[in-house]
Write a protein that holds these residues in place. Structure first.
Motif, PDB file in Angstrom:
ATOM      1  N   THR A 116       0.831  -1.205   0.000  1.00 23.55           N
ATOM      2  CA  THR A 116       0.000   0.000   0.000  1.00 23.55           C
ATOM      3  C   THR A 116       0.865   1.254   0.000  1.00 23.55           C
ATOM      4  OG1 THR A 116      -1.757  -1.159   1.184  1.00 23.55           O
ATOM      5  CG2 THR A 116      -1.824   1.236   1.231  1.00 23.55           C
ATOM      6  N   GLN A 120       0.832   4.042  -3.007  1.00 24.80           N
ATOM      7  CA  GLN A 120       0.543   5.452  -2.732  1.00 24.80           C
ATOM      8  C   GLN A 120       1.690   6.348  -3.190  1.00 24.80           C
ATOM      9  OE1 GLN A 120      -2.215   6.741  -1.845  1.00 24.80           O
ATOM     10  NE2 GLN A 120      -3.384   5.018  -1.054  1.00 24.80           N
ATOM     11  N   ARG A 123       1.598   6.881  -6.823  1.00 21.83           N
ATOM     12  CA  ARG A 123       0.506   7.778  -7.210  1.00 21.83           C
ATOM     13  C   ARG A 123       0.789   9.227  -6.810  1.00 21.83           C
ATOM     14  NH1 ARG A 123      -3.745   3.399  -4.791  1.00 21.83           N
ATOM     15  NH2 ARG A 123      -3.918   2.077  -6.663  1.00 21.83           N
ATOM     16  N   ALA A 125       1.211  10.380  -3.681  1.00 20.89           N
ATOM     17  CA  ALA A 125       0.435  10.737  -2.493  1.00 20.89           C
ATOM     18  C   ALA A 125       1.264  11.545  -1.504  1.00 20.89           C
ATOM     19  CB  ALA A 125      -0.090   9.474  -1.818  1.00 20.89           C
ATOM     20  N   GLY A 129      -1.749   9.731   2.339  1.00 21.19           N
ATOM     21  CA  GLY A 129      -1.724   8.515   1.539  1.00 21.19           C
ATOM     22  C   GLY A 129      -0.594   7.596   1.938  1.00 21.19           C
ATOM     23  N   LEU A 130       0.572   8.162   2.179  1.00 20.63           N
ATOM     24  CA  LEU A 130       1.726   7.342   2.545  1.00 20.63           C
ATOM     25  C   LEU A 130       1.555   6.692   3.915  1.00 20.63           C
ATOM     26  CD1 LEU A 130       4.628   9.656   1.318  1.00 20.63           C
ATOM     27  CD2 LEU A 130       3.735   7.607   0.196  1.00 20.63           C
ATOM     28  N   SER A 132      -0.781   5.028   4.687  1.00 19.76           N
ATOM     29  CA  SER A 132      -1.321   3.714   4.327  1.00 19.76           C
ATOM     30  C   SER A 132      -2.455   3.301   5.250  1.00 19.76           C
ATOM     31  CB  SER A 132      -0.188   2.674   4.284  1.00 19.76           C
ATOM     32  OG  SER A 132       0.823   3.106   3.383  1.00 19.76           O
ATOM     33  N   ARG A 213       1.402  12.997   9.450  1.00 25.28           N
ATOM     34  CA  ARG A 213       0.061  13.453   9.102  1.00 25.28           C
ATOM     35  C   ARG A 213      -0.706  13.865  10.347  1.00 25.28           C
ATOM     36  NH1 ARG A 213      -1.984  15.943   5.046  1.00 25.28           N
ATOM     37  NH2 ARG A 213      -3.057  17.195   6.604  1.00 25.28           N
TER      38      ARG A 213
END
Length: 255
Positions: A116, A120, A123, A125, A129-130, A132, A213
């Motif tokens: 995952t 990400q 893409r 991310a 996103g990272l 996961s 995050r």
């Protein structure tokens, strides 16, 4: 406690493991199966999970079974994976509430987390996103947990062998049209051969992204509180922030 059970190796192992634990703790475990209606074998998979639950229950595991079939089909141009994922999440939440479960266990493990993270990253991310898949998250009034997210696949393989757990094989997992399958079948074996600790390192990077995050969100919430009056964004206060904090503050305020 509910377990999302596809009939595959990982989810069948988790169902068996939690069933054994529930015996000791006097809990009831619900096997929740989502029938996607996408493959000819879908009826067989649902029947297999139900049949296995009954067999294990007859041996003393406190298991019950519930199934829901997805309605409709992916829209033109819509990703089959995205459609199935959204429908599966909604169906699992509905079944969990019907069964009176407030905890939903998912069988993702460390290799899934590593895949995952790479998907990400490919893409483009950001930290969200990272990060996961979280080990635990509350959505729809249900606590979604991944008790094996830090476990290597080999440990689950050993558990399956030890207890002689039967499971179904989904042929679509070998379909290279899907990005995750290409990554799992073509990229990850070469990566692990070159870097044996790849899964652990990528999973650790995902955990670091999750912490980053969380910090970003915490600062953004504080900035929203300082820049707003009754949820009205005061432009002058907002412009007093640094550019990067303006971006995150605006994102949090809009959300």
């Amino acid at each position: 406690v509910a377990v999302a059970v596809s009939g595959g190796r990982d989810s069948m192992a988790l169902l068996h493991c939690l069933g054994r634990a529930a015996q000791v703790q006097e809990l009831e475990v619900w096997a929740l199966h989502v029938h996607h209606g996408l493959q000819a074998q879908a009826d067989e998979w649902a029947a297999f999970v139900e049949r296995t639950c009954k067999r294990w229950a007859s041996k003393g595991l406190p298991l019950r079974f519930l199934m829901q079939r997805l309605q409709g089909k992916p829209a033109r141009g819509q990703s089959v994976e995205a459609w199935a994922r959204a429908g599966r999440h909604k169906a699992l939440a509905l079944m969990a509430r019907e069964a009176g479960c407030d905890v939903m266990a998912l069988a993702h493990h460390r290799a899934d987390q590593a895949e995952t993270f790479l998907l990400q990253a490919l893409r483009g991310a950001g930290a969200a996103g990272l990060a996961s898949m979280p080990a635990s998250a509350v959505r729809d009034g249900i606590t979604w947990v991944r008790p094996w997210i830090d476990q290597p696949r080999e440990v689950i393989d050993a558990y399956v062998r030890m207890h002689r757990i039967r499971f179904v094989d989904d042929a679509s997992n070998d379909d290279p049209r899907f990005a995750r399958n290409r990554l799992r079948l073509q990229v990850m074996p070469a990566l692990r051969a070159a870097f044996p600790q790849a899964d652990a390192a990528l999973a650790a990077a995902a955990a670091q992204a999750a912490r980053a995050r969380a910090l970003i969100d915490e600062v953004a919430r504080a900035d929203v509180a300082a820049a707003c009056d009754d949820n009205v964004l005061v432009q002058q206060r907002w412009q007093g922030l640094s550019t990067v904090r303006q971006r995150e503050c605006l994102r949090a305020w809009l959300a």
